[in-house]
Design a protein around this motif. Structure first.
Motif, mmCIF file in Angstrom:
data_model
loop_
_atom_site.group_PDB
_atom_site.id
_atom_site.type_symbol
_atom_site.label_atom_id
_atom_site.label_comp_id
_atom_site.label_asym_id
_atom_site.label_seq_id
_atom_site.Cartn_x
_atom_site.Cartn_y
_atom_site.Cartn_z
ATOM 1 N N ALA A 24 1.697 10.921 -2.988
ATOM 2 C CA ALA A 24 1.889 9.591 -2.412
ATOM 3 C C ALA A 24 1.853 8.478 -3.455
ATOM 4 O O ALA A 24 2.694 7.575 -3.430
ATOM 5 C CB ALA A 24 0.839 9.329 -1.331
ATOM 6 N N ILE A 25 0.888 8.515 -4.377
ATOM 7 C CA ILE A 25 0.739 7.371 -5.294
ATOM 8 C C ILE A 25 0.743 7.761 -6.766
ATOM 9 O O ILE A 25 0.560 6.889 -7.627
ATOM 10 C CB ILE A 25 -0.553 6.579 -4.985
ATOM 11 C CG1 ILE A 25 -1.798 7.403 -5.349
ATOM 12 C CG2 ILE A 25 -0.588 6.111 -3.551
ATOM 13 C CD1 ILE A 25 -3.069 6.574 -5.409
ATOM 14 N N GLU A 215 -0.058 0.099 0.262
ATOM 15 C CA GLU A 215 1.384 -0.120 0.250
ATOM 16 C C GLU A 215 2.120 1.077 0.831
ATOM 17 O O GLU A 215 3.072 0.915 1.621
ATOM 18 C CB GLU A 215 1.860 -0.378 -1.186
ATOM 19 C CG GLU A 215 1.443 -1.739 -1.742
ATOM 20 C CD GLU A 215 1.842 -1.910 -3.195
ATOM 21 O OE1 GLU A 215 2.406 -0.954 -3.773
ATOM 22 O OE2 GLU A 215 1.600 -3.001 -3.747
ATOM 23 N N GLN A 216 1.714 2.284 0.454
ATOM 24 C CA GLN A 216 2.387 3.492 0.955
ATOM 25 C C GLN A 216 2.200 3.653 2.457
ATOM 26 O O GLN A 216 3.125 4.031 3.175
ATOM 27 C CB GLN A 216 1.870 4.726 0.219
ATOM 28 C CG GLN A 216 2.224 4.777 -1.265
ATOM 29 C CD GLN A 216 3.712 4.873 -1.499
ATOM 30 O OE1 GLN A 216 4.405 3.848 -1.596
ATOM 31 N NE2 GLN A 216 4.231 6.072 -1.572
ATOM 32 N N ALA A 221 5.393 5.527 4.221
ATOM 33 C CA ALA A 221 5.569 6.689 3.354
ATOM 34 C C ALA A 221 4.370 7.639 3.443
ATOM 35 O O ALA A 221 4.495 8.830 3.152
ATOM 36 C CB ALA A 221 5.772 6.242 1.904
ATOM 37 N N TRP A 222 3.214 7.102 3.820
ATOM 38 C CA TRP A 222 2.006 7.918 4.029
ATOM 39 C C TRP A 222 1.608 7.738 5.479
ATOM 40 O O TRP A 222 1.157 6.661 5.889
ATOM 41 C CB TRP A 222 0.892 7.470 3.082
ATOM 42 C CG TRP A 222 -0.218 8.479 2.937
ATOM 43 C CD1 TRP A 222 -0.573 9.436 3.812
ATOM 44 C CD2 TRP A 222 -1.105 8.604 1.812
ATOM 45 N NE1 TRP A 222 -1.633 10.171 3.334
ATOM 46 C CE2 TRP A 222 -1.977 9.693 2.112
ATOM 47 C CE3 TRP A 222 -1.251 7.914 0.597
ATOM 48 C CZ2 TRP A 222 -2.975 10.085 1.231
ATOM 49 C CZ3 TRP A 222 -2.261 8.314 -0.274
ATOM 50 C CH2 TRP A 222 -3.112 9.390 0.031
#
Length: 227
Positions: A24-25, A215-216, A221-222
């Motif tokens: 994810a990051i 942010e994700q 996105a998460w």
């Protein structure tokens, strides 16, 4: 001089993450460090959540993203997000329907689990359903690539997040069904050792990781809920 020293961000920082955290990051973290802190040497270690915790307890990493760490007086653990767990497998094993599946029904299916102990603990906050899955597991694997391969081969199903099998879900080779009755979740924590005073670099990296996670999650996105 103090202000300039804080802005310099020199030295080294070692961060441990479970696979989901890296997926994810990981790249945004590396990009930010290279662009904003070129004099900082970043070491990023990916492992199963249980192994990541062991790396932290052995002082091999400074900060760690860990799922469901046990209560420990030597550990400072801050909850970050909560993820919902899904029954994941091929359509032949769990059916083509994307409708929710009751936990009792999943517990009757052949299950592929992470190795017992700290690794399997990372799957669930609640140990009671986890013990039921462990009792019916056909395979205990300490390799994420082995688990993915076993799922694609139709050897069983697994309790996992959407993020873990994101590529396979997109390709249609695996199906994810929400587990209900009860709904199952796991919690991600950012952890450090209590006896190691937090440095400016550690605090700045913790803030950066939390911002990237937010942010994700914010852009979808998460698939998780921030805590």
């Amino acid at each position: 001089e103090v202000r300039q020293g804080a802005q310099a961000m020199t030295g080294e920082i070692s961060i441990g993450m479970a696979n989901s955290g890296v997926k994810a990051i990981g790249v945004p973290l590396m990009q930010t460090v290279l662009a904003k802190y070129p004099d900082l040497r970043l070491s990023l270690t990916e492992s199963l959540s249980g192994a990541t915790l062991m790396h932290l307890m052995a002082s091999q990493v400074d900060l760690a993203l860990v799922y469901n760490p046990p209560a420990d007086k030597d550990l400072v653990a801050e909850p970050v997000l909560e993820e919902q767990m899904f029954c994941v497998g091929t359509p032949k094993v769990i059916g083509r329907s994307k409708a929710p599946i009751a936990f009792d029904d999943m517990a009757r299916l052949p299950t592929i689990l992470l190795g017992q102990g700290l690794s399997s603990r990372a799957l669930l906050d609640d140990p009671v359903p986890l013990k039921r899955l462990e009792a019916n597991a056909v395979l205990h694997l300490n390799s994420l690539s082995a688990i993915t391969g076993a799922l694609l081969a139709g050897l069983g199903c697994a309790l996992a997040t959407r993020l873990f099998v994101r590529e396979q879900l997109k390709a249609g080779t695996l199906v994810a069904r929400e587990v209900v009755k009860p709904k199952l979740t796991r919690t991600l924590y950012i952890c450090r050792l209590r006896n190691r005073p937090a440095t400016y670099v550690m605090e700045e990296m913790q803030r950066l990781m939390l911002r990237l996670i937010a942010e994700q999650v914010g852009r979808g996105a998460w698939d998780a809920k921030l805590l």
